[in-house]
Design a protein around this motif. Structure first.
Motif, PDB file in Angstrom:
ATOM      1  N   UNK A   1      83.885-101.017 -55.374  1.00  0.00           N
ATOM      2  CA  UNK A   1      83.802-100.786 -56.867  1.00  0.00           C
ATOM      3  C   UNK A   1      85.083-100.799 -57.294  1.00  0.00           C
ATOM      4  N   UNK A   2      86.320-100.385 -56.703  1.00  0.00           N
ATOM      5  CA  UNK A   2      87.435-100.425 -57.193  1.00  0.00           C
ATOM      6  C   UNK A   2      88.023-101.859 -57.183  1.00  0.00           C
ATOM      7  N   UNK A   3      87.526-102.636 -56.412  1.00  0.00           N
ATOM      8  CA  UNK A   3      88.106-104.053 -56.395  1.00  0.00           C
ATOM      9  C   UNK A   3      87.312-104.856 -57.514  1.00  0.00           C
ATOM     10  N   UNK A   4      85.917-104.701 -57.719  1.00  0.00           N
ATOM     11  CA  UNK A   4      85.291-105.137 -58.680  1.00  0.00           C
ATOM     12  C   UNK A   4      85.725-104.596 -60.354  1.00  0.00           C
ATOM     13  N   UNK A   5      86.143-103.409 -60.419  1.00  0.00           N
ATOM     14  CA  UNK A   5      86.633-102.764 -61.582  1.00  0.00           C
ATOM     15  C   UNK A   5      87.778-103.582 -62.024  1.00  0.00           C
TER      16      UNK A   5
ATOM     17  N   UNK B   1      88.652-105.463 -65.445  1.00  0.00           N
ATOM     18  CA  UNK B   1      89.378-104.931 -66.578  1.00  0.00           C
ATOM     19  C   UNK B   1      90.495-106.194 -66.773  1.00  0.00           C
ATOM     20  N   UNK B   2      90.600-106.542 -65.831  1.00  0.00           N
ATOM     21  CA  UNK B   2      91.369-107.849 -66.174  1.00  0.00           C
ATOM     22  C   UNK B   2      90.975-108.916 -66.962  1.00  0.00           C
ATOM     23  N   UNK B   3      89.654-109.107 -66.888  1.00  0.00           N
ATOM     24  CA  UNK B   3      89.172-110.013 -67.899  1.00  0.00           C
ATOM     25  C   UNK B   3      89.456-109.681 -69.379  1.00  0.00           C
ATOM     26  N   UNK B   4      89.304-108.267 -69.746  1.00  0.00           N
ATOM     27  CA  UNK B   4      89.772-107.740 -70.973  1.00  0.00           C
ATOM     28  C   UNK B   4      90.891-108.389 -71.382  1.00  0.00           C
ATOM     29  N   UNK B   5      91.984-108.306 -70.369  1.00  0.00           N
ATOM     30  CA  UNK B   5      93.598-108.403 -70.590  1.00  0.00           C
ATOM     31  C   UNK B   5      93.738-110.010 -70.752  1.00  0.00           C
ATOM     32  N   UNK B   6      92.968-110.742 -70.116  1.00  0.00           N
ATOM     33  CA  UNK B   6      93.193-112.223 -70.376  1.00  0.00           C
ATOM     34  C   UNK B   6      92.237-113.154 -71.198  1.00  0.00           C
ATOM     35  N   UNK B   7      91.374-112.143 -71.894  1.00  0.00           N
ATOM     36  CA  UNK B   7      90.483-112.697 -73.065  1.00  0.00           C
ATOM     37  C   UNK B   7      89.398-113.400 -72.619  1.00  0.00           C
TER      38      UNK B   7
ATOM     39  N   UNK C   1      88.627-116.578 -67.483  1.00  0.00           N
ATOM     40  CA  UNK C   1      88.023-116.757 -66.306  1.00  0.00           C
ATOM     41  C   UNK C   1      89.175-117.090 -65.255  1.00  0.00           C
ATOM     42  N   UNK C   2      90.554-116.982 -65.739  1.00  0.00           N
ATOM     43  CA  UNK C   2      91.760-117.280 -64.836  1.00  0.00           C
ATOM     44  C   UNK C   2      91.475-116.203 -63.850  1.00  0.00           C
ATOM     45  N   UNK C   3      91.878-116.853 -62.576  1.00  0.00           N
ATOM     46  CA  UNK C   3      92.256-115.723 -61.564  1.00  0.00           C
ATOM     47  C   UNK C   3      93.128-114.828 -61.506  1.00  0.00           C
ATOM     48  N   UNK C   4      92.856-113.593 -61.177  1.00  0.00           N
ATOM     49  CA  UNK C   4      94.153-112.657 -61.405  1.00  0.00           C
ATOM     50  C   UNK C   4      94.845-112.582 -60.019  1.00  0.00           C
ATOM     51  N   UNK C   5      94.021-112.816 -58.889  1.00  0.00           N
ATOM     52  CA  UNK C   5      94.565-112.389 -57.436  1.00  0.00           C
ATOM     53  C   UNK C   5      94.499-114.004 -56.917  1.00  0.00           C
ATOM     54  N   UNK C   6      95.705-114.386 -56.125  1.00  0.00           N
ATOM     55  CA  UNK C   6      95.622-115.762 -55.179  1.00  0.00           C
ATOM     56  C   UNK C   6      94.716-115.431 -54.132  1.00  0.00           C
ATOM     57  N   UNK C   7      93.893-116.388 -53.732  1.00  0.00           N
ATOM     58  CA  UNK C   7      92.988-116.320 -52.557  1.00  0.00           C
ATOM     59  C   UNK C   7      93.329-115.836 -51.392  1.00  0.00           C
ATOM     60  N   UNK C   8      94.495-115.860 -51.070  1.00  0.00           N
ATOM     61  CA  UNK C   8      95.201-115.499 -49.970  1.00  0.00           C
ATOM     62  C   UNK C   8      95.262-113.888 -49.887  1.00  0.00           C
ATOM     63  N   UNK C   9      95.523-113.253 -51.056  1.00  0.00           N
ATOM     64  CA  UNK C   9      95.769-111.859 -51.380  1.00  0.00           C
ATOM     65  C   UNK C   9      94.307-111.374 -51.005  1.00  0.00           C
ATOM     66  N   UNK C  10      93.313-112.052 -51.710  1.00  0.00           N
ATOM     67  CA  UNK C  10      91.943-111.673 -51.474  1.00  0.00           C
ATOM     68  C   UNK C  10      91.649-111.582 -50.006  1.00  0.00           C
ATOM     69  N   UNK C  11      91.850-112.548 -49.331  1.00  0.00           N
ATOM     70  CA  UNK C  11      91.453-112.676 -47.862  1.00  0.00           C
ATOM     71  C   UNK C  11      92.318-111.463 -47.173  1.00  0.00           C
TER      72      UNK C  11
END
Length: 191
Positions: free
Chosen positions: A127-131, A135-141, A144-154
């Protein structure tokens, strides 16, 4: 108690009589099937599991108990003189029948407690990850840009999905083993 032999069990497991047999067995505190075939043992476990929608536990010590252990929701194999076939087919293995009490009352209670805490933990983590992404989508308008690099997600999922379980599995014991053996009613509270 109900004691039934293999010949009688063959009649009781017929489709026309299995409901009556199950009704009689439900009225008993214990049911003992003696001199029954491996197929009959598995049919009794399957009947109880399917008709009563109950979780079943099968305990066996030899090759003739393998089918019963495999049909049950949880199988316990006792390593003994008859060989290791039951142990190989089971979910849990114990060296002697006397260890069953500790397996059920102590480790069963701890398992319930750990699973409940882990379900809540994973719900909170996801839930925290999806939240955060929401909220980042509001920030970037909503670009669809990625907030976190794929390696950080892994690494985020690796770190927060493996270490807490390891620590919880080793250290989390809400009630000492001696108390759980002395007060068996605590097992029911875990359920």
């Amino acid at each position: 108690g109900l004691v039934i032999d293999g010949r009688t069990l063959a009649y009781a497991l017929e489709p026309t009589l299995e409901d009556k047999f199950l009704a009689l067995a439900k009225r008993c505190r214990s049911v003992l099937c003696c001199r029954s075939t491996p197929l009959q043992k598995s049919m009794v476990v399957k009947l109880v599991r399917d008709k009563l929608k109950a979780m079943t536990l099968a305990i066996g010590d030899g090759a003739n108990d393998v089918s019963m252990i495999q049909v049950a929701d949880v199988g316990v194999g006792i390593s003994g003189q008859e060989g290791m076939q039951a142990v190989m087919a089971s979910d849990f293995a114990i060296p002697r029948f006397r260890h069953l009490e500790k397996l059920l009352l102590v480790h069963g209670h701890w398992c319930y407690s750990r699973l409940a805490n882990m379900v809540l933990y994973f719900f909170y983590k996801n839930a925290m990850f999806v939240a955060l992404l929401f909220w980042y989508q509001f920030y970037c308008g909503f670009s669809g840009s990625s907030m976190i690099d794929q390696w950080y997600l892994i690494f985020f999922n690796l770190l927060f999905s493996s270490l807490p379980q390891l620590i919880t599995g080793v250290l989390d014991k809400d009630v000492p083993a001696e108390v759980l053996i002395a007060v068996p009613q605590l097992y029911k509270s875990g359920q």
